[in-house]
Design a protein around this motif. Structure first.
Motif, PDB file in Angstrom:
ATOM      1  N   LEU A   1       0.697  -1.165  -0.036  1.00  0.00           N
ATOM      2  CA  LEU A   1      -0.077  -0.014  -0.107  1.00  0.00           C
ATOM      3  C   LEU A   1       0.922   1.479   0.209  1.00  0.00           C
ATOM      4  CD1 LEU A   1      -2.944  -0.977   2.711  1.00  0.00           C
ATOM      5  CD2 LEU A   1      -2.787  -1.033   0.094  1.00  0.00           C
ATOM      6  N   SER A   2       2.111   1.170  -0.446  1.00  0.00           N
ATOM      7  CA  SER A   2       3.101   2.252  -0.322  1.00  0.00           C
ATOM      8  C   SER A   2       2.564   3.678  -1.337  1.00  0.00           C
ATOM      9  CB  SER A   2       4.395   2.083  -0.825  1.00  0.00           C
ATOM     10  OG  SER A   2       4.492   1.329  -2.204  1.00  0.00           O
ATOM     11  N   GLY A   3       1.956   3.234  -2.529  1.00  0.00           N
ATOM     12  CA  GLY A   3       1.437   4.062  -3.216  1.00  0.00           C
ATOM     13  C   GLY A   3       0.294   4.680  -2.646  1.00  0.00           C
ATOM     14  N   LEU A   4      -0.827   3.974  -2.035  1.00  0.00           N
ATOM     15  CA  LEU A   4      -1.944   4.654  -1.664  1.00  0.00           C
ATOM     16  C   LEU A   4      -1.463   5.518  -0.340  1.00  0.00           C
ATOM     17  CD1 LEU A   4      -4.988   4.703  -1.469  1.00  0.00           C
ATOM     18  CD2 LEU A   4      -4.937   2.797   0.270  1.00  0.00           C
ATOM     19  N   THR A   5      -0.588   5.024   0.376  1.00  0.00           N
ATOM     20  CA  THR A   5      -0.104   5.837   1.498  1.00  0.00           C
ATOM     21  C   THR A   5       0.482   7.168   1.221  1.00  0.00           C
ATOM     22  OG1 THR A   5       0.538   3.882   2.754  1.00  0.00           O
ATOM     23  CG2 THR A   5       1.504   5.986   3.423  1.00  0.00           C
ATOM     24  N   THR A   6       1.359   7.273   0.127  1.00  0.00           N
ATOM     25  CA  THR A   6       1.675   8.508  -0.662  1.00  0.00           C
ATOM     26  C   THR A   6       0.521   9.463  -0.946  1.00  0.00           C
ATOM     27  OG1 THR A   6       3.549   7.304  -1.393  1.00  0.00           O
ATOM     28  CG2 THR A   6       3.227   9.475  -2.229  1.00  0.00           C
ATOM     29  N   VAL A   7      -0.575   8.935  -1.650  1.00  0.00           N
ATOM     30  CA  VAL A   7      -1.711   9.520  -2.206  1.00  0.00           C
ATOM     31  C   VAL A   7      -2.248  10.175  -0.981  1.00  0.00           C
ATOM     32  CG1 VAL A   7      -4.115   9.600  -3.229  1.00  0.00           C
ATOM     33  CG2 VAL A   7      -2.042   8.397  -4.446  1.00  0.00           C
ATOM     34  N   GLU A   8      -2.659   9.544   0.057  1.00  0.00           N
ATOM     35  CA  GLU A   8      -3.479   9.723   1.174  1.00  0.00           C
ATOM     36  C   GLU A   8      -2.504  10.849   2.024  1.00  0.00           C
ATOM     37  OE1 GLU A   8      -3.805   6.768   4.078  1.00  0.00           O
ATOM     38  OE2 GLU A   8      -5.718   6.078   3.513  1.00  0.00           O
ATOM     39  N   LEU A   9      -1.328  11.029   2.085  1.00  0.00           N
ATOM     40  CA  LEU A   9      -0.348  11.965   2.734  1.00  0.00           C
ATOM     41  C   LEU A   9      -0.464  13.362   2.027  1.00  0.00           C
ATOM     42  CD1 LEU A   9       2.666  10.079   4.364  1.00  0.00           C
ATOM     43  CD2 LEU A   9       0.636  10.765   5.435  1.00  0.00           C
ATOM     44  N   GLY A  10      -0.373  13.096   0.765  1.00  0.00           N
ATOM     45  CA  GLY A  10      -0.529  14.187  -0.073  1.00  0.00           C
ATOM     46  C   GLY A  10      -2.062  15.011   0.110  1.00  0.00           C
ATOM     47  N   PHE A  11      -2.961  13.959   0.262  1.00  0.00           N
ATOM     48  CA  PHE A  11      -4.376  14.789   0.264  1.00  0.00           C
ATOM     49  C   PHE A  11      -4.707  15.285   1.647  1.00  0.00           C
ATOM     50  CE2 PHE A  11      -8.792  14.146   1.147  1.00  0.00           C
ATOM     51  CZ  PHE A  11      -9.306  15.083   0.477  1.00  0.00           C
ATOM     52  N   ALA A  12      -3.934  14.451   2.659  1.00  0.00           N
ATOM     53  CA  ALA A  12      -4.197  15.335   3.756  1.00  0.00           C
ATOM     54  C   ALA A  12      -3.510  16.679   4.045  1.00  0.00           C
ATOM     55  CB  ALA A  12      -3.423  14.271   4.855  1.00  0.00           C
ATOM     56  N   LEU A  13      -2.241  16.536   3.359  1.00  0.00           N
ATOM     57  CA  LEU A  13      -1.377  17.999   3.499  1.00  0.00           C
ATOM     58  C   LEU A  13      -2.147  18.958   2.628  1.00  0.00           C
ATOM     59  CD1 LEU A  13       1.139  19.480   4.248  1.00  0.00           C
ATOM     60  CD2 LEU A  13       2.247  18.741   2.116  1.00  0.00           C
ATOM     61  N   ALA A  14      -2.700  18.648   1.520  1.00  0.00           N
ATOM     62  CA  ALA A  14      -3.437  19.650   0.758  1.00  0.00           C
ATOM     63  C   ALA A  14      -4.756  20.012   1.646  1.00  0.00           C
ATOM     64  CB  ALA A  14      -3.882  18.721  -0.561  1.00  0.00           C
ATOM     65  N   LEU A  15      -5.359  19.104   2.103  1.00  0.00           N
ATOM     66  CA  LEU A  15      -6.340  19.459   2.886  1.00  0.00           C
ATOM     67  C   LEU A  15      -6.383  20.343   3.960  1.00  0.00           C
ATOM     68  CD1 LEU A  15      -9.697  18.851   3.180  1.00  0.00           C
ATOM     69  CD2 LEU A  15      -8.920  16.818   4.633  1.00  0.00           C
ATOM     70  N   ALA A  16      -5.138  20.225   4.812  1.00  0.00           N
ATOM     71  CA  ALA A  16      -4.714  20.857   5.679  1.00  0.00           C
ATOM     72  C   ALA A  16      -4.372  22.507   5.413  1.00  0.00           C
ATOM     73  CB  ALA A  16      -3.577  20.152   6.582  1.00  0.00           C
ATOM     74  N   VAL A  17      -3.657  22.546   4.204  1.00  0.00           N
ATOM     75  CA  VAL A  17      -3.194  23.780   3.576  1.00  0.00           C
ATOM     76  C   VAL A  17      -4.711  24.498   3.452  1.00  0.00           C
ATOM     77  CG1 VAL A  17      -2.373  25.057   1.852  1.00  0.00           C
ATOM     78  CG2 VAL A  17      -1.028  23.112   3.269  1.00  0.00           C
ATOM     79  N   ALA A  18      -5.683  23.965   2.525  1.00  0.00           N
ATOM     80  CA  ALA A  18      -6.641  24.586   2.282  1.00  0.00           C
ATOM     81  C   ALA A  18      -7.548  24.888   3.372  1.00  0.00           C
ATOM     82  CB  ALA A  18      -7.616  23.843   1.353  1.00  0.00           C
ATOM     83  N   ALA A  19      -7.724  24.170   4.440  1.00  0.00           N
ATOM     84  CA  ALA A  19      -8.785  24.465   5.629  1.00  0.00           C
ATOM     85  C   ALA A  19      -7.821  25.742   6.308  1.00  0.00           C
ATOM     86  CB  ALA A  19      -8.588  23.338   6.487  1.00  0.00           C
ATOM     87  N   THR A  20      -6.606  25.673   6.487  1.00  0.00           N
ATOM     88  CA  THR A  20      -5.914  26.710   7.185  1.00  0.00           C
ATOM     89  C   THR A  20      -5.939  28.185   6.304  1.00  0.00           C
ATOM     90  OG1 THR A  20      -4.244  25.253   8.230  1.00  0.00           O
ATOM     91  CG2 THR A  20      -3.736  27.740   8.250  1.00  0.00           C
ATOM     92  N   GLY A  21      -6.005  28.213   5.078  1.00  0.00           N
ATOM     93  CA  GLY A  21      -5.942  29.420   4.190  1.00  0.00           C
ATOM     94  C   GLY A  21      -7.567  29.775   4.244  1.00  0.00           C
ATOM     95  N   LEU A  22      -8.310  28.884   4.351  1.00  0.00           N
ATOM     96  CA  LEU A  22      -9.842  29.339   4.368  1.00  0.00           C
ATOM     97  C   LEU A  22      -9.925  29.924   5.702  1.00  0.00           C
ATOM     98  CD1 LEU A  22     -12.445  29.367   2.936  1.00  0.00           C
ATOM     99  CD2 LEU A  22     -12.887  27.036   3.920  1.00  0.00           C
ATOM    100  N   LEU A  23      -9.707  29.443   6.603  1.00  0.00           N
ATOM    101  CA  LEU A  23      -9.782  29.936   8.021  1.00  0.00           C
ATOM    102  C   LEU A  23      -9.191  31.480   7.963  1.00  0.00           C
ATOM    103  CD1 LEU A  23     -10.422  29.664  11.327  1.00  0.00           C
ATOM    104  CD2 LEU A  23      -7.995  28.964  11.529  1.00  0.00           C
ATOM    105  N   LEU A  24      -7.791  31.621   7.358  1.00  0.00           N
ATOM    106  CA  LEU A  24      -7.374  32.896   7.800  1.00  0.00           C
ATOM    107  C   LEU A  24      -7.983  33.961   6.674  1.00  0.00           C
ATOM    108  CD1 LEU A  24      -3.604  31.678   7.816  1.00  0.00           C
ATOM    109  CD2 LEU A  24      -4.913  32.923   9.716  1.00  0.00           C
ATOM    110  N   VAL A  25      -8.421  33.350   5.679  1.00  0.00           N
ATOM    111  CA  VAL A  25      -9.193  34.344   4.602  1.00  0.00           C
ATOM    112  C   VAL A  25     -10.423  35.003   5.136  1.00  0.00           C
ATOM    113  CG1 VAL A  25     -10.118  34.518   2.347  1.00  0.00           C
ATOM    114  CG2 VAL A  25      -8.009  33.612   2.524  1.00  0.00           C
ATOM    115  N   LEU A  26     -11.031  33.939   5.734  1.00  0.00           N
ATOM    116  CA  LEU A  26     -12.548  34.373   6.206  1.00  0.00           C
ATOM    117  C   LEU A  26     -12.460  35.190   7.436  1.00  0.00           C
ATOM    118  CD1 LEU A  26     -14.541  30.959   5.887  1.00  0.00           C
ATOM    119  CD2 LEU A  26     -14.589  33.127   4.364  1.00  0.00           C
ATOM    120  N   GLY A  27     -11.350  34.978   8.213  1.00  0.00           N
ATOM    121  CA  GLY A  27     -11.158  35.951   9.469  1.00  0.00           C
ATOM    122  C   GLY A  27     -10.695  37.103   9.082  1.00  0.00           C
ATOM    123  N   PHE A  28      -9.839  37.266   8.034  1.00  0.00           N
ATOM    124  CA  PHE A  28      -9.415  38.458   7.407  1.00  0.00           C
ATOM    125  C   PHE A  28     -10.433  39.517   6.779  1.00  0.00           C
ATOM    126  CE2 PHE A  28      -5.076  36.677   7.116  1.00  0.00           C
ATOM    127  CZ  PHE A  28      -4.760  37.012   8.468  1.00  0.00           C
TER     128      PHE A  28
END
Length: 133
Positions: A10-37
């Motif tokens: 499952l090494s390929g699936l793990t890489t996809v999962e980690l990439g998606f988690a990172l993208a989701l974390a960046v998007a959520a943080t960006g949305l939080l900051l943009v809406l707050g500003f």
């Protein structure tokens, strides 16, 4: 005798999962900051009217961004460690590594204390042993 579920790579699936988690974390943080500003535009305008220089307002915004990032990282590390310990305890009989398995060397080096005792991280990385049904 291992199950067929543990024999799947499952090494390929793990890489996809980690990439998606990172993208989701960046998007959520960006949305939080943009809406707050966006909600506090008037506050920033009021600070400028009261004499705050643009550099001071920018420093305030950057301080908030850094503080939000640090708090999120700490919360993520603490909750991730707690969740991983719980999952290892619950799934220890299901996903035990096969005999002879070795950790992928430098990747796990900082985490040697938390890696399973069956996993020898001092040895060079190798391909997992073949599982024969």
């Amino acid at each position: 005798m291992g199950s067929s579920l543990t024999a799947v790579d499952l090494s390929g699936l793990t890489t996809v999962e980690l990439g998606f988690a990172l993208a989701l974390a960046v998007a959520a943080t960006g949305l939080l900051l943009v809406l707050g500003f966006a909600e506090r535009r008037r506050t920033f305008a009021l600070a400028a009217v009261l004499g705050a220089r643009p550099r001071q307002v920018g420093a305030f915004i950057w301080a908030e961004v850094v503080l939000t990032g640090v708090m999120a990282a700490v919360f993520g590390a603490v909750s991730g460690r707690a969740l991983s310990r719980m999952l290892v305890a619950v799934l220890s009989g299901v996903f035990d590594p096969p005999t002879g398995w070795r950790c992928p060397g430098p990747i796990w080096a900082p985490f040697r204390r938390w890696v399973s005792p069956r996993c020898s991280c001092r040895e060079p990385p190798c391909v997992p042993p073949a599982v024969h049904p």
